[in-house]
Design a protein around this motif. Structure first.
Motif, mmCIF file in Angstrom:
data_model
loop_
_atom_site.group_PDB
_atom_site.id
_atom_site.type_symbol
_atom_site.label_atom_id
_atom_site.label_comp_id
_atom_site.label_asym_id
_atom_site.label_seq_id
_atom_site.Cartn_x
_atom_site.Cartn_y
_atom_site.Cartn_z
ATOM 1 N N THR A 175 0.831 -1.195 0.000
ATOM 2 C CA THR A 175 0.000 0.000 0.000
ATOM 3 C C THR A 175 0.870 1.252 0.000
ATOM 4 O OG1 THR A 175 -1.840 1.063 1.136
ATOM 5 C CG2 THR A 175 -0.287 -0.120 2.536
ATOM 6 N N ASP A 176 0.265 2.410 0.333
ATOM 7 C CA ASP A 176 0.994 3.678 0.220
ATOM 8 C C ASP A 176 1.576 4.153 1.548
ATOM 9 O OD1 ASP A 176 -1.375 4.292 1.456
ATOM 10 O OD2 ASP A 176 -2.092 5.696 -0.076
ATOM 11 N N ASP A 184 -3.752 6.958 11.645
ATOM 12 C CA ASP A 184 -3.661 7.371 10.241
ATOM 13 C C ASP A 184 -2.650 8.517 10.081
ATOM 14 O OD1 ASP A 184 -4.018 8.221 7.661
ATOM 15 O OD2 ASP A 184 -6.209 8.091 7.713
ATOM 16 N N ARG A 186 -2.121 10.425 7.749
ATOM 17 C CA ARG A 186 -2.645 11.620 7.062
ATOM 18 C C ARG A 186 -3.188 12.614 8.079
ATOM 19 N NH1 ARG A 186 -3.487 10.185 1.445
ATOM 20 N NH2 ARG A 186 -3.245 7.930 1.383
HETATM 21 P P1 ADP Z 1 -4.971 0.812 -0.679
HETATM 22 O O1 ADP Z 1 -5.504 1.578 -1.845
HETATM 23 O O2 ADP Z 1 -3.524 0.430 -0.836
HETATM 24 O O3 ADP Z 1 -5.825 -0.327 -0.274
HETATM 25 P P2 ADP Z 1 -6.069 2.404 1.452
HETATM 26 O O4 ADP Z 1 -6.247 3.852 1.140
HETATM 27 O O5 ADP Z 1 -7.265 1.533 1.417
HETATM 28 O O6 ADP Z 1 -4.912 1.850 0.515
HETATM 29 O O7 ADP Z 1 -5.377 2.238 2.887
HETATM 30 C C1 ADP Z 1 -4.165 2.907 3.185
HETATM 31 C C2 ADP Z 1 -4.463 4.184 3.948
HETATM 32 O O8 ADP Z 1 -4.973 3.847 5.223
HETATM 33 C C3 ADP Z 1 -3.264 5.027 4.267
HETATM 34 O O9 ADP Z 1 -2.926 5.883 3.204
HETATM 35 C C4 ADP Z 1 -3.672 5.780 5.514
HETATM 36 O O10 ADP Z 1 -4.117 7.091 5.222
HETATM 37 C C5 ADP Z 1 -4.875 4.989 6.032
HETATM 38 N N1 ADP Z 1 -4.748 4.570 7.451
HETATM 39 C C6 ADP Z 1 -5.705 4.728 8.391
HETATM 40 N N2 ADP Z 1 -5.304 4.256 9.567
HETATM 41 C C7 ADP Z 1 -4.059 3.763 9.394
HETATM 42 C C8 ADP Z 1 -3.124 3.131 10.257
HETATM 43 N N3 ADP Z 1 -3.397 2.889 11.549
HETATM 44 N N4 ADP Z 1 -1.942 2.747 9.737
HETATM 45 C C9 ADP Z 1 -1.659 2.973 8.441
HETATM 46 N N5 ADP Z 1 -2.494 3.578 7.580
HETATM 47 C C10 ADP Z 1 -3.691 3.973 8.033
#
Ligand code: ADP
Ligand code: ASP
Ligand code: MG
Length: 606
Positions: A175-176, A184, A186
């Motif tokens: 993922t990103d 999160d 962000r």
């Molecule tokens: P993908 O398109 O790779 O499935 P998502 O957007 O569904 O990615 O999930 C990744 C995002 O989840 C991250 O960019 C981040 O903003 C969000 N996120 C929320 N909570 C968390 C967390 N506890 N750890 C990591 N990322 C998180």
């Protein structure tokens, strides 16, 4: 040589360059001697764009057509990634959900996986190909081939389910972000990466809004013992492993459907303290639980119901031997929590009750299955057991009942959920030790897609909760954070209580409308909807047996003048509802209060 399932999310395949970078990464793993099945999402924000198009045509798009539309996003990516692999000289073949044979329920837009045929994939792998599978989609049956989707974010679930069905060595989610962080990044750039997390903790975090993993993917990993790691597709950093204890062998038939409830738990050593009519202002829960933790009293369930006028009720349970101490603390603090100026004598009142028991159903399979809680309430009603308190998490529903009803409740529930004697556990067996040395809080999550519904004056008799939640289940509306108020109102001679709960915002209006109509038949009062809420939660297996965790969370909110509208807890999480505009701030101050912030700042790729 390992068999690996890799999954790449939307941002990781958001452009031609990104798809080429993914192809390079896949080739590297194949050259290291591995066999690869690669699951991909739609490119970038494609799915959001398709949803928007649908709503431009219809405010209530037909669900079958919605699946037809949304499934196209992933189909673009599988073809492009296969071409990119072939360009690198790597044999590859793309497959849709239907071509693989990913059979799901017929419920459009949120189907659960029933079964996956692995023969065709195995055949291609043996021929040395990388198999690129469209995530998020399946078919309702091999006979009628209706296209279904698994719900937003569902490609994670496709990947882990494929790993389980293929008996893969492990599943990598690319993922990103560099892995699972304390929250999160962000919203809190100082969030820290965790090297590992238990699947129980991740299940709660994912269900409470941490969208880095689809909760159902964690559920499958836990149920089938699939080793799961979340990593960045931009780096070679090791990422975060989600650890599960080795589960008993489980059939791959009805993969996501079998057994919504894994265990029934009970605790007969509980007592309840309730404070009625405390003022609805920031700081009240903090001063109450602050004082309680200074006295070293460990609280278990905490429930704060919706406010009525300008007061709230807060109830909590403790182990019976410490009831006198807990009651003394509550009584000492009550005068300071009285409501000045209101009807003269509007003082907070302390009510205690010993001889109560907590009975819970637990299981990851209840996520997104609204009928499970309703079935628990109906089962208890049929057994003549009155529910005194309800507290829910996504993977557990706990009811406080009279201790004399406990045996009856447990046996009725084990029959209803077909639980044989072994998984019926007394809480003493589950959490034998205190202060395990683990940090009490691992992660903090924010859910901004919830709304709250409060139903006033629900007649207080066995069976009412079952009816109410049964009606919602019939409409496939999932509820969370169900809270029954402690206060009793007599309306036309009938004792009544208020019941409040949260639902996904997109289901809120339909739920309200249905409950208003049903209220005429069942005799409950007004159905109040509040869409402007957020839910902020802390999760950690180490909070069991550690006093003061709740107090710290409530204090962080109070110091920032954030009012708590509802509280619900399970053993390993505490959730608070606050106003929507204060959600992000609440997340940030709680994250800081538990010392989770690191020195480095994360920048998420655009
Ligand atoms: P993908 O398109 O790779 O499935 P998502 O957007 O569904 O990615 O999930 C990744 C995002 O989840 C991250 O960019 C981040 O903003 C969000 N996120 C929320 N909570 C968390 C967390 N506890 N750890 C990591 N990322 C998180
Ligand atoms: N493309 C789908 C979505 O955006 C599935 C996924 O990415 O997991 O929800
Ligand atoms: Mg995702």
């Amino acid at each position: 040589m390992a068999l690996i399932v890799q999954k790449y999310g939307g941002t990781s395949v958001g452009s031609v360059e990104r798809i080429q970078a993914v192809a390079q990464r896949v080739c590297k793993s194949v050259n290291a001697g591995n066999s690869l099945v690669v699951v991909v999402s739609a490119m970038g924000k494609t799915t959001d764009g398709l949803v928007k198009l649908a709503y431009e045509i219809s405010p209530t798009p037909n669900r079958r057509e919605m699946d037809m539309l949304l499934s196209t996003g992933e189909q673009v990516t599988i073809a492009l990634l296969s071409m990119a692999l072939q360009e690198c000289g790597q044999a590859a073949i793309s497959m849709t959900g239907a071509q693989v044979g990913i059979v799901t329920e017929a419920t459009h837009t949120k189907a659960r996986i029933l079964q996956i045929s692995t023969e065709r994939i195995q055949q291609h792998l043996q021929e040395g190909k990388v198999v690129v599978v469209a995530g998020f989609q399946g078919i309702s049956s091999t006979a009628n081939l209706e296209i279904t989707t698994l719900g937003r974010g569902g490609s994670d679930t496709s990947a882990v389910a494929l790993a389980a069905a293929l008996g893969a060595d492990y599943c990598e989610i690319y993922t990103d972000v560099p892995g699972i962080l304390t929250t999160d990044p962000r919203l809190v750039p100082e969030a820290q990466l965790m090297a590992e997390i238990t699947s129980d903790e991740m299940l709660e975090l994912a269900s409470l809004g941490a969208k880095v993993l689809h909760p159902r993917a964690v559920e499958i990993a836990r149920n089938y013992g699939v080793p799961l790691v979340v990593r960045s597709s931009w780096s070679d950093a090791p990422g975060t492993w989600v650890r599960s204890t080795r589960p008993p062998e489980r059939s791959l038939i009805n993969l996501e459907l079998a057994r919504p409830v894994d265990a029934i738990e009970f605790d007969t050593n509980q007592a309840r303290v309730a404070l009625l009519r405390v003022p609805d202002r920031p700081g009240v829960a903090a001063s109450l639980f602050g004082e309680i933790s200074r006295q070293n009293v460990d609280v278990d369930l905490i429930i704060q119901s919706i406010h009525e006028g300008n007061t709230n009720d807060i109830a909590f349970t403790v182990m019976t031997p410490i009831l006198p101490k807990a009651e003394a603390v509550a009584a000492a603090i009550a005068p300071a929590l009285s409501n000045p100026g209101e009807h003269g004598s509007d003082t907070a009142e302390v009510m205690v009750k010993s001889d109560i028991a907590k009975v819970s159903i637990a299981g990851a399979g209840m996520i997104g299955r609204p009928g499970v809680a309703a079935k628990m309430f109906a089962t208890l009603a049929e057994a003549g057991v009155n529910i005194r308190m309800i507290s829910t998490s996504e993977v557990k529903v706990s009811c406080v009942v009279d201790v004399c009803d406990c045996d009856r409740a447990v046996s009725a529930l084990s029959q209803a959920f077909e639980i044989t004697s072994s998984p019926i556990r007394s809480v003493v067996d589950i959490h034998p030790g205190k202060n395990t040395g683990k940090p009490p809080v691992r992660g903090v999550a924010l859910d901004q897609n919830q709304a709250r519904i409060a139903i006033r004056h629900v007649p207080d008799k066995p069976g009412m909760a079952a009816k109410l939640f049964g009606l919602l289940a019939e409409k496939t509306i999932s509820v969370d954070m169900i809270i029954q108020s402690q206060r009793c109102h007599i309306i036309n001679g009938v004792p009544t209580r208020d019941i409040a709960f949260t639902v996904a915002r997109m289901d809120a209006l339909a739920a309200q409308e249905m409950l208003i109509t049903a209220g005429k038949e069942y005799g409950w009062g007004e159905v109040v909807l509040d869409q402007e809420i957020s839910k902020v939660s802390i999760v950690g297996a180490g909070m069991v047996g550690q006093p003061g965790v709740a107090a710290k969370m409530f204090t962080a909110l109070a110091q920032n003048q954030i009012n708590i509208q509802m509280i619900a807890t399970s053993e390993i999480k505490i959730s608070c509802v606050v106003s929507q505009s204060e959600g992000v701030k609440a997340l940030q101050v709680i994250h800081a209060a538990f010392g989770l912030a690191g020195s480095e700042k994360f920048v998420v790729p655009a």
